[in-house]
Design a protein around this motif. Sequence first.
Motif, mmCIF file in Angstrom:
data_model
loop_
_atom_site.group_PDB
_atom_site.id
_atom_site.type_symbol
_atom_site.label_atom_id
_atom_site.label_comp_id
_atom_site.label_asym_id
_atom_site.label_seq_id
_atom_site.Cartn_x
_atom_site.Cartn_y
_atom_site.Cartn_z
ATOM 1 N N ARG A 46 1.649 -3.113 11.720
ATOM 2 C CA ARG A 46 2.636 -2.621 10.679
ATOM 3 C C ARG A 46 2.814 -3.983 9.619
ATOM 4 N NH1 ARG A 46 7.096 1.153 10.324
ATOM 5 N NH2 ARG A 46 8.673 0.228 8.928
ATOM 6 N N THR A 48 5.166 -5.051 6.299
ATOM 7 C CA THR A 48 6.089 -4.586 5.406
ATOM 8 C C THR A 48 5.442 -4.786 3.905
ATOM 9 O OG1 THR A 48 7.870 -5.150 6.732
ATOM 10 C CG2 THR A 48 8.452 -4.967 4.555
ATOM 11 N N ALA A 50 6.805 -4.691 -0.212
ATOM 12 C CA ALA A 50 8.081 -4.398 -0.844
ATOM 13 C C ALA A 50 7.757 -3.411 -1.907
ATOM 14 C CB ALA A 50 8.205 -5.627 -1.771
ATOM 15 N N GLU A 53 7.303 2.362 1.398
ATOM 16 C CA GLU A 53 7.507 2.940 2.551
ATOM 17 C C GLU A 53 6.134 3.315 3.402
ATOM 18 O OE1 GLU A 53 9.155 6.949 4.921
ATOM 19 O OE2 GLU A 53 9.232 6.988 2.772
ATOM 20 N N PRO A 54 6.435 2.410 4.568
ATOM 21 C CA PRO A 54 5.298 2.467 5.525
ATOM 22 C C PRO A 54 5.100 3.963 6.061
ATOM 23 C CG PRO A 54 6.809 1.001 6.528
ATOM 24 C CD PRO A 54 7.226 1.435 5.012
ATOM 25 N N TYR A 76 -4.014 1.131 6.103
ATOM 26 C CA TYR A 76 -2.701 1.108 6.172
ATOM 27 C C TYR A 76 -2.374 2.242 5.110
ATOM 28 C CZ TYR A 76 -2.731 -3.268 8.669
ATOM 29 O OH TYR A 76 -3.078 -4.437 9.631
ATOM 30 N N TYR A 78 0.897 3.744 2.724
ATOM 31 C CA TYR A 78 2.343 3.629 2.224
ATOM 32 C C TYR A 78 2.723 4.979 1.278
ATOM 33 C CZ TYR A 78 1.832 -0.922 4.170
ATOM 34 O OH TYR A 78 1.562 -2.103 4.832
ATOM 35 N N TRP A 218 1.625 -11.755 1.506
ATOM 36 C CA TRP A 218 1.890 -11.676 2.910
ATOM 37 C C TRP A 218 0.656 -12.471 3.635
ATOM 38 C CZ3 TRP A 218 -0.162 -10.180 7.445
ATOM 39 C CH2 TRP A 218 0.579 -10.250 8.573
#
Length: 226
Positions: A46, A48, A50, A53-54, A76, A78, A218
């Motif tokens: 996981r 995050t 910004a 929503e994951p 991934y 989102y 990130w």
Amino acid sequence: MISWHQIRFGLLVFTGCSLLIFLGKSIFFPHVANQESISKYTFPDRITLAGWEPLDSQPLNNKYPQPPKLVSSRVYQYRQQTITLTIEMRYTVEKGGNLIEFVKEYTPSQISSLGTAAREDRYQESTGFYTLFTSNNQAYLVSCINPRGSSTITAQQFNSNRYKYDLELPRLVSWLMGTENLRDLRCLWTQLSIPLQKLPQKKAYSLLESAWIEWYKWWYPHFPKV
């Protein structure tokens, strides 16, 4: 009679030539230091992002035969209102940062969309180089996150980072100790995509760029360690 100065000069020439040969071999035919740590990497479950929503993440189900230089991969997903963002990550070693080669090996169905007239190569100071294009009613952003230096999409950009950042004194010391390669050819290939059914291309590109900046922010400090 051979003088001491001639002997010393000969030794210096021999040592210098040996060093040049060794450096050349390391640059053009690098071995992989710490092979065990490089060849074992697991993407986090996981991350995050910004503004998004994951939804889910899982190991990437690669549709095509994968080259042995692929260490690990993960996808991934989102959501932002009704829009779904998919991010595919691939960690490669000894491949460099050539976008066309990446697409040919990992997503060959998109190769026809990567002509210079069909794609938009862009640069952001906060991230580096990336490219935008559309294929099969999807908008894509693709780039290679480098171990050092900004992101790249061509071999020339990638090699420029290697010569600029990989030859710094601390890394030269690590290389002499045998703990790192002289040139670090690893790459985090990042592909973001958004469906175009509900969005005009310009809006999709804008969303991809915003997500890419946050994603890069990130990943750059979290690049896999050797």
